[in-house]
Design a protein around this motif. Structure first.
Motif, short mmCIF file in Angstrom:
data_model
loop_
_atom_site.label_atom_id
_atom_site.label_comp_id
_atom_site.label_asym_id
_atom_site.label_seq_id
_atom_site.Cartn_x
_atom_site.Cartn_y
_atom_site.Cartn_z
N SER A 1 -0.26 -10.95 -43.49
CA SER A 1 -0.43 -11.74 -42.26
C SER A 1 -0.82 -10.85 -41.09
O SER A 1 -1.56 -11.27 -40.20
CB SER A 1 0.85 -12.50 -41.93
OG SER A 1 1.12 -13.43 -42.94
N SER A 2 -0.32 -9.62 -41.08
CA SER A 2 -0.64 -8.72 -39.97
C SER A 2 -2.14 -8.41 -39.90
O SER A 2 -2.66 -8.12 -38.84
CB SER A 2 0.15 -7.42 -40.10
OG SER A 2 -0.16 -6.78 -41.33
N LEU B 1 -2.88 -15.02 -40.26
CA LEU B 1 -2.44 -16.29 -40.85
C LEU B 1 -0.92 -16.32 -40.94
O LEU B 1 -0.27 -15.28 -41.05
CB LEU B 1 -3.03 -16.46 -42.25
CG LEU B 1 -4.56 -16.50 -42.34
CD1 LEU B 1 -5.01 -16.45 -43.80
CD2 LEU B 1 -5.09 -17.74 -41.66
N SER B 2 -0.36 -17.52 -40.94
CA SER B 2 1.09 -17.63 -41.08
C SER B 2 1.52 -17.45 -42.53
O SER B 2 2.65 -17.12 -42.80
CB SER B 2 1.58 -18.98 -40.54
OG SER B 2 0.96 -20.03 -41.25
N GLY B 3 0.62 -17.66 -43.47
CA GLY B 3 0.91 -17.46 -44.88
C GLY B 3 0.06 -16.34 -45.44
O GLY B 3 -0.63 -15.63 -44.71
N GLU B 4 0.10 -16.22 -46.76
CA GLU B 4 -0.61 -15.14 -47.44
C GLU B 4 -1.50 -15.73 -48.52
O GLU B 4 -1.02 -16.17 -49.55
CB GLU B 4 0.43 -14.21 -48.07
CG GLU B 4 -0.09 -12.92 -48.57
CD GLU B 4 1.05 -12.05 -49.08
OE1 GLU B 4 1.50 -12.26 -50.22
OE2 GLU B 4 1.48 -11.18 -48.32
N GLU C 1 -6.24 -24.98 -45.12
CA GLU C 1 -5.61 -24.51 -43.89
C GLU C 1 -5.94 -23.04 -43.65
O GLU C 1 -6.29 -22.65 -42.53
CB GLU C 1 -4.09 -24.70 -43.95
CG GLU C 1 -3.41 -24.30 -42.66
CD GLU C 1 -1.92 -24.58 -42.68
OE1 GLU C 1 -1.17 -23.73 -42.18
OE2 GLU C 1 -1.53 -25.65 -43.17
N TYR C 2 -5.87 -22.23 -44.71
CA TYR C 2 -6.27 -20.83 -44.57
C TYR C 2 -7.73 -20.73 -44.15
O TYR C 2 -8.09 -19.99 -43.25
CB TYR C 2 -6.08 -20.07 -45.89
CG TYR C 2 -4.66 -19.86 -46.32
CD1 TYR C 2 -3.66 -19.54 -45.42
CD2 TYR C 2 -4.31 -19.95 -47.67
CE1 TYR C 2 -2.35 -19.33 -45.84
CE2 TYR C 2 -3.02 -19.74 -48.10
CZ TYR C 2 -2.04 -19.44 -47.18
OH TYR C 2 -0.76 -19.23 -47.60
N LYS D 1 -8.56 -21.42 -40.53
CA LYS D 1 -8.05 -20.43 -39.57
C LYS D 1 -8.77 -19.08 -39.66
O LYS D 1 -8.52 -18.20 -38.84
CB LYS D 1 -6.55 -20.24 -39.78
CG LYS D 1 -5.77 -21.49 -39.37
CD LYS D 1 -4.29 -21.32 -39.56
CE LYS D 1 -3.56 -22.57 -39.10
NZ LYS D 1 -2.12 -22.46 -39.30
#
Length: 161
Positions: A92-93, A97-100, A146-147, A150
Protein backbone atom coordinates in the motif's frame (compact mmCIF):
# COMPACT_ATOMS: atom_id res chain seq x y z
CA UNK A 1 -19.51 -13.04 -37.44
CA UNK A 2 -18.32 -10.51 -34.86
CA UNK A 3 -19.99 -7.10 -34.71
CA UNK A 4 -19.00 -3.81 -33.16
CA UNK A 5 -20.67 -2.72 -29.97
CA UNK A 6 -22.19 0.34 -31.61
CA UNK A 7 -23.54 -0.94 -34.89
CA UNK A 8 -24.30 -3.90 -37.07
CA UNK A 9 -21.21 -3.72 -39.24
CA UNK A 10 -18.44 -6.35 -38.98
CA UNK A 11 -15.72 -5.70 -36.46
CA UNK A 12 -13.07 -6.82 -39.01
CA UNK A 13 -13.37 -6.61 -42.77
CA UNK A 14 -13.47 -10.01 -44.47
CA UNK A 15 -10.24 -9.58 -46.52
CA UNK A 16 -8.17 -8.65 -43.46
CA UNK A 17 -9.70 -11.44 -41.39
CA UNK A 18 -8.97 -14.09 -44.06
CA UNK A 19 -5.40 -12.84 -44.51
CA UNK A 20 -4.75 -13.03 -40.76
CA UNK A 21 -6.31 -16.51 -40.50
CA UNK A 22 -3.92 -17.72 -43.21
CA UNK A 23 -0.92 -16.14 -41.44
CA UNK A 24 -1.88 -17.68 -38.10
CA UNK A 25 -2.16 -21.13 -39.64
CA UNK A 26 1.27 -20.82 -41.23
CA UNK A 27 3.10 -19.20 -38.32
CA UNK A 28 1.99 -20.60 -34.97
CA UNK A 29 3.46 -18.91 -31.94
CA UNK A 30 7.04 -20.17 -31.68
CA UNK A 31 7.70 -22.22 -28.57
CA UNK A 32 4.19 -21.83 -27.19
CA UNK A 33 3.87 -25.52 -26.26
CA UNK A 34 7.10 -25.38 -24.24
CA UNK A 35 6.15 -22.09 -22.60
CA UNK A 36 2.66 -23.40 -21.76
CA UNK A 37 3.96 -26.62 -20.16
CA UNK A 38 4.31 -25.13 -16.63
CA UNK A 39 0.76 -23.78 -16.80
CA UNK A 40 -0.54 -27.18 -17.93
CA UNK A 41 1.38 -28.86 -15.10
CA UNK A 42 -0.03 -26.33 -12.62
CA UNK A 43 -3.56 -26.98 -13.88
CA UNK A 44 -3.07 -30.74 -13.68
CA UNK A 45 -1.80 -30.47 -10.11
CA UNK A 46 -5.04 -28.79 -9.09
CA UNK A 47 -6.86 -32.05 -9.74
CA UNK A 48 -5.22 -33.66 -6.73
CA UNK A 49 -7.00 -33.94 -3.40
CA UNK A 50 -4.28 -31.78 -1.82
CA UNK A 51 -5.53 -28.78 -3.85
CA UNK A 52 -8.77 -28.75 -1.87
CA UNK A 53 -6.77 -27.84 1.24
CA UNK A 54 -4.48 -25.23 -0.31
CA UNK A 55 -5.09 -21.55 0.29
CA UNK A 56 -5.16 -18.91 -2.41
CA UNK A 57 -1.81 -17.52 -1.24
CA UNK A 58 -0.16 -20.94 -1.62
CA UNK A 59 -1.23 -21.13 -5.26
CA UNK A 60 -0.96 -17.60 -6.61
CA UNK A 61 2.78 -17.19 -7.06
CA UNK A 62 3.09 -20.52 -8.89
CA UNK A 63 0.21 -19.42 -11.11
CA UNK A 64 1.78 -15.98 -11.65
CA UNK A 65 5.06 -17.53 -12.69
CA UNK A 66 3.51 -20.18 -14.97
CA UNK A 67 1.10 -17.82 -16.75
CA UNK A 68 2.53 -14.33 -16.63
CA UNK A 69 6.29 -15.06 -16.63
CA UNK A 70 6.80 -18.30 -18.54
CA UNK A 71 3.93 -18.15 -21.02
CA UNK A 72 3.40 -14.41 -21.52
CA UNK A 73 6.93 -13.11 -20.87
CA UNK A 74 6.38 -10.66 -18.00
CA UNK A 75 9.31 -10.03 -15.65
CA UNK A 76 8.54 -10.21 -11.92
CA UNK A 77 9.73 -7.73 -9.34
CA UNK A 78 12.26 -8.16 -7.82
CA UNK A 79 14.57 -8.84 -10.70
CA UNK A 80 16.97 -6.98 -12.93
CA UNK A 81 16.72 -3.28 -12.07
CA UNK A 82 14.30 -1.35 -14.24
CA UNK A 83 13.09 -4.28 -16.34
CA UNK A 84 10.13 -5.30 -14.17
CA UNK A 85 6.74 -5.60 -15.83
CA UNK A 86 4.82 -7.49 -13.11
CA UNK A 87 4.69 -6.69 -9.41
CA UNK A 88 3.15 -9.31 -7.10
CA UNK A 89 1.53 -8.05 -3.90
CA UNK A 90 2.70 -4.43 -4.18
CA UNK A 91 2.52 -2.73 -0.76
CA UNK A 92 0.00 0.00 0.00
CA UNK A 93 2.88 2.37 0.69
CA UNK A 94 3.86 2.13 -3.00
CA UNK A 95 0.40 2.04 -4.59
CA UNK A 96 -1.61 4.32 -2.32
CA UNK A 97 -4.35 1.69 -2.22
CA UNK A 98 -6.09 0.64 0.97
CA UNK A 99 -5.68 -3.02 -0.01
CA UNK A 100 -3.05 -5.10 -1.74
CA UNK A 101 -3.73 -6.32 -5.29
CA UNK A 102 -2.49 -9.81 -6.10
CA UNK A 103 -0.51 -8.59 -9.11
CA UNK A 104 0.04 -5.40 -11.09
CA UNK A 105 1.13 -5.51 -14.72
CA UNK A 106 2.84 -2.49 -16.18
CA UNK A 107 6.27 -0.91 -16.48
CA UNK A 108 8.77 1.17 -14.57
CA UNK A 109 8.86 4.80 -15.62
CA UNK A 110 11.07 7.42 -14.02
CA UNK A 111 11.48 5.53 -10.75
CA UNK A 112 7.85 4.47 -10.23
CA UNK A 113 5.68 1.63 -11.44
CA UNK A 114 3.06 2.56 -14.04
CA UNK A 115 0.21 0.08 -13.53
CA UNK A 116 -1.55 -0.85 -16.74
CA UNK A 117 -3.52 -3.82 -15.36
CA UNK A 118 -4.55 -5.10 -11.96
CA UNK A 119 -4.91 -8.86 -11.42
CA UNK A 120 -7.11 -10.32 -8.71
CA UNK A 121 -6.60 -14.04 -8.14
CA UNK A 122 -8.89 -16.31 -6.16
CA UNK A 123 -8.71 -19.94 -5.13
CA UNK A 124 -9.98 -22.34 -7.84
CA UNK A 125 -13.73 -22.76 -7.66
CA UNK A 126 -14.36 -19.40 -5.99
CA UNK A 127 -17.40 -17.54 -7.33
CA UNK A 128 -16.02 -14.33 -8.78
CA UNK A 129 -19.36 -12.53 -8.39
CA UNK A 130 -20.25 -13.63 -4.86
CA UNK A 131 -19.68 -11.17 -1.98
CA UNK A 132 -16.84 -12.20 0.33
CA UNK A 133 -17.29 -11.37 4.04
CA UNK A 134 -13.52 -11.06 4.56
CA UNK A 135 -13.43 -8.26 1.94
CA UNK A 136 -16.23 -5.98 3.22
CA UNK A 137 -18.80 -8.10 1.35
CA UNK A 138 -17.31 -7.17 -2.02
CA UNK A 139 -17.00 -9.76 -4.76
CA UNK A 140 -13.61 -10.48 -6.33
CA UNK A 141 -14.75 -8.55 -9.42
CA UNK A 142 -15.70 -5.54 -7.27
CA UNK A 143 -12.38 -5.73 -5.42
CA UNK A 144 -10.42 -5.71 -8.67
CA UNK A 145 -12.39 -2.84 -10.19
CA UNK A 146 -11.95 -0.81 -7.01
CA UNK A 147 -8.18 -1.21 -7.32
CA UNK A 148 -8.34 -0.38 -11.03
CA UNK A 149 -10.36 2.81 -10.47
CA UNK A 150 -7.86 4.07 -7.91
CA UNK A 151 -4.80 3.50 -10.10
CA UNK A 152 -4.75 6.42 -12.57
CA UNK A 153 -2.85 4.57 -15.33
CA UNK A 154 -4.74 1.27 -15.04
CA UNK A 155 -6.51 0.28 -18.26
CA UNK A 156 -7.34 -3.36 -17.61
CA UNK A 157 -8.74 -5.50 -14.80
CA UNK A 158 -8.15 -9.28 -14.78
CA UNK A 159 -10.02 -11.52 -12.33
CA UNK A 160 -9.61 -15.29 -12.25
CA UNK A 161 -10.00 -18.29 -9.99
Amino acid sequence: MQYTLFGKRPLFDRVTLERRRTEWQQEPLPGVAERAAPLVAFSNSLQSSLEKRLKETALEQSFNHALFVTLLGYRLYPGEQGSWTAWPKPPSSATGLSGEPDLLLGRWREGSFESLAVVELKRPGTSLDAPQPSYNNRSPVEQAFEYGRKLPTCLWVIVTD
